[in-house]
Each structure stands twice: as C-alpha cells, then as structure tokens.
Enzyme design. Structure first.
Site, mmCIF file in Angstrom:
data_model
loop_
_atom_site.group_PDB
_atom_site.id
_atom_site.type_symbol
_atom_site.label_atom_id
_atom_site.label_comp_id
_atom_site.label_asym_id
_atom_site.label_seq_id
_atom_site.Cartn_x
_atom_site.Cartn_y
_atom_site.Cartn_z
ATOM 1 C CG ASP A 56 -0.383 -0.069 2.519
ATOM 2 O OD1 ASP A 56 0.860 -0.131 2.613
ATOM 3 O OD2 ASP A 56 -1.124 -0.060 3.536
ATOM 4 C CB SER A 57 4.590 1.658 -0.253
ATOM 5 O OG SER A 57 4.753 0.532 -1.093
ATOM 6 C CG ASP A 95 0.363 -4.129 1.982
ATOM 7 O OD1 ASP A 95 0.534 -4.998 2.856
ATOM 8 O OD2 ASP A 95 1.136 -3.162 1.824
ATOM 9 C CE LYS A 124 3.197 -5.904 3.772
ATOM 10 N NZ LYS A 124 2.752 -4.697 4.528
ATOM 11 C CD GLU A 126 0.361 -1.369 8.089
ATOM 12 O OE1 GLU A 126 0.004 -0.584 9.000
ATOM 13 O OE2 GLU A 126 0.854 -0.978 7.015
ATOM 14 C CD GLU A 193 7.725 -0.225 7.540
ATOM 15 O OE1 GLU A 193 6.765 -0.930 7.171
ATOM 16 O OE2 GLU A 193 7.953 0.922 7.101
HETATM 17 O O1 KIV Z 1 3.504 -1.088 1.572
HETATM 18 C C1 KIV Z 1 4.668 -1.506 1.510
HETATM 19 O O2 KIV Z 1 5.391 -1.280 0.536
HETATM 20 C C2 KIV Z 1 5.165 -2.263 2.640
HETATM 21 C C3 KIV Z 1 6.639 -2.456 2.685
HETATM 22 C C4 KIV Z 1 7.249 -1.207 3.143
HETATM 23 C C5 KIV Z 1 7.022 -3.623 3.492
HETATM 24 O O3 KIV Z 1 4.433 -2.667 3.492
#
Ligand code: KIV
Length: 276
Positions: A56-57, A95, A124, A126, A193
């Site tokens: 989600d970056s 994510d 993934k 959090e 992280e």
């Molecule tokens: O969203 C993302 O790119 C991430 C990485 C920084 C691990 O969660």
C-alpha cells in the site's frame, strides 16, 4: 494435474510458501521487493527476486499521498492484477489496505478479492494482538497471511509519525509475544518494519515461519525494500534503511540485480542501514 504451475518454461520453478520455508531452514536469504505494474514486475522477476509485494506504499510512490491511509481495496486489486501479468517465478503478496480488515467476515471477503481478482498468493495485514481473530479466521479458510509488525504505516496518525519501534525492552517483549501469537493463529510469514537489529534477530530465531525485514537488521530471513527507493526515484529524505542500488548501474534491471545479489550475499543491510 498438479504440475501446471511448474510448466512455465522457467529454469527454476515458481516460488511458493514451501520454497520460502525451505529457504529459512537452509539459511538462504529471501530477496523481496515491491512492484506496482507489469513492466517493473517483469524486471524484478527476471532479476531473481523471490517475493513481490503490491504494497500500500503505492499510495505514496504512485498516487503521491503523504501516507498509505487513502489506499483502497480497488487500488490494490488494480495494481496486483498488473503485477501478476509480469511475474513468472516470484511469489505474489498483496497488502490489505487501511480499514479493509476490521472484522473477520469483511477481512475474508477482501482477502478473497485480492486473490481471485488481483492474483495474489498471500495477503499482508498490519497487525498485533488486535488482529489475532482475523488471522485465525483467514487461516481457517486457507488464506495465506503475512503479518506486519513493528512500524505499521497505516497507524501513522495514531503513533504520531514514522519512527523506530521496539526500542524499549517492554515494547520489544510485547512485539515478540505478538509475533508468536500471530504465528500460532496461522500467519505464514511475519514482516518486521523499523526495529532494532536485536529485536529482528530475536523474533527471527523464535519463529518457525520466515521473517522478512525492512529496517530490521541483518539477521532476519529476508529483506524487502520499496522498488522506487532502491532505484533512486523517490525524492527527498529516505529512511535510514534505504540504499540506492541505481548508483553505478546503467539500467533498472542491473540495479534490481544488484539488490538481489546484496541480499543473497548479505552485504545489504550494512550497519549504516540498521537501527540499534
Ligand atoms: O507497503 C509496503 O510497501 C510495505 C513495505 C514497506 C514492506 O508494506
């Protein structure tokens, strides 16, 4: 009928969760990167990256937001689909965006969408103790899960900025306990992280599942970075753990190859990329 995934004309079979577990057991570092489109995904795959994350970056590096909070399930599905078309060997993780996993039913619905519509092989999220029930629910339905601990960017407004986590002994112990509980709940990978080296090392040694780090020191099972950070596309101040792999390289493919090689020979991360 079970061999179709291995018939893509590749010298090496596609990476799956069993490959990643075996790499942990054999001490082979796992090289991971984010990707957001098919062209870069093809380069990342060709360079030998083991795991690709539709992070989600993308809210920050693609959409230009200051945080990952505005990213939606639709956004992740769109980018995941594009990345999936560019991959042949790498394991694809997507994510779960902010507020897409607040309760078990909603989490399962969204995880299924990321897998069926986005082509993800794992999702993934959090999480800490608050997400145990969600991870259990997903695992019970055979959804592979990566649990993201340490600095959780979706919580940026709650924690007041992007900062190193687990520096205090009680915080570190709590993180270790959460990591074990998430593994017991069914998490297949833990991502850490921005934590001190020692915390990365202890959690990695204490878990059976692979631990992937970003700013978590050299002793985790694998390293992940944001693709645009290693290619020096990101402007302004970058986090301490970022290394510009484009320097000295003449193409993005060469730079991505240099990252994979540095993870495999453990020359990345160096002390200047780590937290104590
Ligand atoms: O969203 C993302 O790119 C991430 C990485 C920084 C691990 O969660």
């Amino acid at each position: 009928m079970y061999t179709q995934l291995e018939q893509r004309g590749m010298p090496q079979p596609p990476v799956n969760i069993a490959t990643l577990r075996k790499m942990k057991a054999q001490g082979e570092p796992i090289a991971c990167l984010t990707a957001y489109d098919a062209s870069y995904a093809a380069l990342v795959d060709a360079a030998g990256t083991d795991l690709v994350l539709i992070g989600d970056s993308l809210g920050m590096v693609i959409q230009g937001h200051d945080t990952t909070v505005p990213v939606t399930v639709e956004d992740i599905i769109y980018h995941s689909r594009n990345v999936a078309r560019g991959l042949r060997r790498a394991f694809l993780v997507a994510d779960m965006p902010f507020m897409s996993y607040t309760e078990p039913g909603q989490s399962l619905d969204n995880a299924v969408r990321l897998m069926q519509e986005g082509g993800a092989m794992m999702i993934k999220l959090e999480g800490g103790d608050g997400q145990i029930e969600i991870v259990e629910h997903l695992a019970r339905h055979d959804i592979p899960v990566c649990a993201h601990l340490g600095l959780k960017p979706q919580s940026v407004h709650k924690i007041g900025g992007f900062r190193v986590q687990g520096r205090e002994p009680d915080q570190a112990e709590e993180m270790l306990a959460s990591a074990k509980r998430l593994q017991d709940a069914g998490a297949d990978i833990v991502l850490l992280e921005c934590v001190p080296n020692e915390v990365g090392q202890i959690i990695t040694q204490s878990l059976d599942v692979p631990v992937i780090g970003i700013g978590a020191g050299p002793d985790v099972d694998g390293q992940i970075l944001v693709l645009y950070d290693i290619l020096d596309i990101t402007q302004g101040r970058t986090p301490r753990f970022v290394r510009n792999f484009q320097e000295g390289c003449t193409s993005p493919l060469q730079a991505i190859g240099a990252f994979v090689e540095a993870v495999k020979d453990r020359s990345y991360p160096a002390p200047e990329h780590c937290f104590s």
